[in-house]
Design an enzyme around this catalytic site. Structure first.
Site, PDB file in Angstrom:
ATOM      1  N   ASP A  50       0.843  -1.200   0.000  1.00 23.05           N
ATOM      2  CA  ASP A  50       0.000   0.000   0.000  1.00 23.05           C
ATOM      3  C   ASP A  50       0.879   1.252   0.000  1.00 23.05           C
ATOM      4  OD1 ASP A  50      -2.939   1.066   0.785  1.00 23.05           O
ATOM      5  OD2 ASP A  50      -1.419   2.246   1.832  1.00 23.05           O
ATOM      6  N   TYR A  55       2.770   9.926   0.033  1.00 27.31           N
ATOM      7  CA  TYR A  55       3.887   9.339   0.796  1.00 27.31           C
ATOM      8  C   TYR A  55       5.241   9.609   0.122  1.00 27.31           C
ATOM      9  CZ  TYR A  55       0.098   6.401   2.750  1.00 27.31           C
ATOM     10  OH  TYR A  55      -1.064   5.931   3.314  1.00 27.31           O
ATOM     11  N   LYS A  85      -2.805   5.960  -4.087  1.00 29.98           N
ATOM     12  CA  LYS A  85      -3.916   6.877  -3.790  1.00 29.98           C
ATOM     13  C   LYS A  85      -3.718   8.214  -4.490  1.00 29.98           C
ATOM     14  CE  LYS A  85      -3.807   4.685   0.695  1.00 29.98           C
ATOM     15  NZ  LYS A  85      -2.388   4.487   1.028  1.00 29.98           N
ATOM     16  N   HIS A 116      -7.740   9.758  -1.481  1.00 28.39           N
ATOM     17  CA  HIS A 116      -7.080   9.760  -0.173  1.00 28.39           C
ATOM     18  C   HIS A 116      -7.916  10.408   0.944  1.00 28.39           C
ATOM     19  CE1 HIS A 116      -2.721   9.230   1.347  1.00 28.39           C
ATOM     20  NE2 HIS A 116      -3.564   9.086   2.344  1.00 28.39           N
TER      21      HIS A 116
END
Ligand code: A2P
Length: 318
Positions: A50, A55, A85, A116
Site C-alpha cells: 500500500d 507518501y 492513492k 485519499h
C-alpha cells in the site's frame, strides 16, 4: 503456546478480485528504506503493498516491485496487489494523476486506486496546500465534492489504469452517500480508515461490510512508535498466547475480515506482522471492549473542519 503462521487469507472485492488481508503499509517510509522494506516483504511472502502519492515513495515501491518480479519469474504481476492513492489536490484531473503515479511506479496498472480524503484540495500549490493558519486548503463541497471526484475516478477502471477504485477516510454519512447514490457507476470497493483497538469503528465497519465495501485499517498499531501496543489488555493477551502485542492486534483485524496495513521498515517486524493466530471469541471480545475505556484517533490532519465527525459534510467545528 500457539505458533503464528503467515496469513495468506484474502477477501473478495466487489469487482470479483481477491485482496490479501495483510499488506505492507508504507506511510512515513522514506524512499531508500521503503525500497528495502518492500523487497524484504515480498521475499517473505507479502503480496499486497500500500502506497500513496502523498507518501512520496511510489518510485521506491515500484522499483522494489519490478526488481522482485524480475528476480522471481515464478511470481507474476497478477499475483501482487498494489494500491496507490490520488492526492486531493488532483481530484479534478484523476487521469493525469494516475498516469503520473504509474510512471513513478513503472507499472502498467494498479490493483486499487483510492481517493485519499473526502475533500478536494486546491491544485497548483503543491501536494499539501495550506492557508495562513496551517489548515489544508480545500475546495468547498458545493463547488466540487467527493461525489464529483468519484465520478471522474471511476472512469479510470474502464480506461485500464486500475482494476478497482475506492476511498479513504470516509466516515459513515459520507460512505453512505457514495454507496446510496444511484447516479454513480460503481460502489467504492474499499474504504481505508484509521482502525485499531482504540478506534474500532464498529458501526462503519458493519455498514461497509454489509454493503460490499471492504474495510482497510491503516495505522493499526497507532502509527509512529506503535503506541497501541502499550495497551495492557493487548499485553495480557500477548502473554497468554505467547506472541507479540502486534500479533494480537493484527490477528484481531484479520478475525474481523478487515484488510490490515501495518507499516514497518524493520525486517524482523515486517516478518512478524504477516503472521497471525486464532483467538477465542472471548478474547476477541476483550479487544473489542478496549475502546469503552480508551478511545483515541492518532491521525487527524488540519482540515479546519470536522472531517471525521459523525455529522454529514461540512459542519464547521465551531
Ligand atoms: P518501524 O517502521 O521503524 O519498524 P502503524 O502500522 O500503526 O502505522 O505503525 C507503524 C509504527 O509501528 C512504526 O513506528 C513502526 O516502526 C512500528 N512497528 C511496526 N511493526 C511493529 C511491531 N511488530 N512491533 C513494534 N513496533 C512496530
Amino acid at each position: 503456546m500457539v505458533t503464528p503462521t503467515i496469513c495468506h487469507k484474502t477477501t473478495k472485492l466487489n469487482n470479483g478480485a481477491s485482496i490479501p488481508l495483510i499488506a505492507l503499509g508504507t506511510y512515513k517510509a522514506a524512499p531508500d528504506e521503503c525500497y528495502d522494506a518492500v523487497i524484504h516483504a515480498l521475499e517473505f511472502g507479502y503480496r499486497h503493498i500500500d502506497t500513496a502519492r502523498i507518501y512520496r515513495n511510489e518510485v521506491s515501491v515500484g522499483r522494489a516491485v519490478n526488481d522482485f518480479l524480475k528476480s522471481h519469474p515464478d511470481v507474476k504481476r497478477s499475483d501482487l496487489f498494489i494500491t496507490t492513492k490520488i492526492c486531493p489536490c488532483d481530484y479534478r484531473n484523476p487521469e493525469f494523476a494516475i498516469q503520473c503515479s504509474l510512471e513513478r511506479l513503472q507499472l502498467d496498472y494498479v490493483d486499487m486506486y483510492l481517493m485519499h480524503h473526502s475533500l478536494a484540495m486546491v491544485s497548483g500549490e503543491g501536494l499539501m496546500p495550506a492557508d495562513e493558519n496551517g489548515n489544508r486548503k480545500y475546495i468547498p463541497f458545493e463547488e466540487f465534492s467527493y461525489i464529483d471526484a468519484f465520478k471522474l475516478v471511476v472512469k479510470l477502471v474502464e480506461k485500464g489504469y486500475t482494476k478497482a477504485v475506492g476511498v479513504c477516510n470516509f466516515n459513515l454519512p459520507k460512505i453512505k452517500r457514495l454507496v446510496e447514490d444511484k447516479n454513480l457507476a460503481m460502489v467504492p470497493a474499499i474504504n481505508q480508515c484509521e482502525i485499531h483497538p482504540y478506534l474500532p469503528e464498529s458501526e462503519l465497519v458493519e455498514y461497509c461490510q454489509a454493503n460490499g465495501v471492504v474495510i482497510e485499517a491503516y495505522s493499526p498499531l497507532g502509527s509512529t512508535g506503535a503506541p497501541v501496543l502499550k495497551e495492557p489488555v493487548l499485553i495480557e493477551l500477548a502473554k497468554k498466547y505467547e506472541v507479540s502485542p502486534a500479533c494480537i492486534v493484527i490477528s484481531w483485524s484479520v478475525a474481523r475480515n478487515i484488510v490490515v496495513l501495518p507499516k514497518s521498515v524493520t525486517s524482523t517486524r515486517i516478518d512478524e506482522n504477516i503472521k497471525v493466530i486464532e483467538m477465542s471469541t472471548d478474547d476477541i471480545k476483550k479487544i473489542n471492549d478496549i475502546c469503552k475505556k480508551t478511545s483515541k484517533r492518532y491521525l487527524n490532519p488540519n482540515w479546519g473542519i470536522d472531517v471525521y465527525g459523525s455529522d454529514a459534510e461540512f459542519k464547521p467545528i465551531n
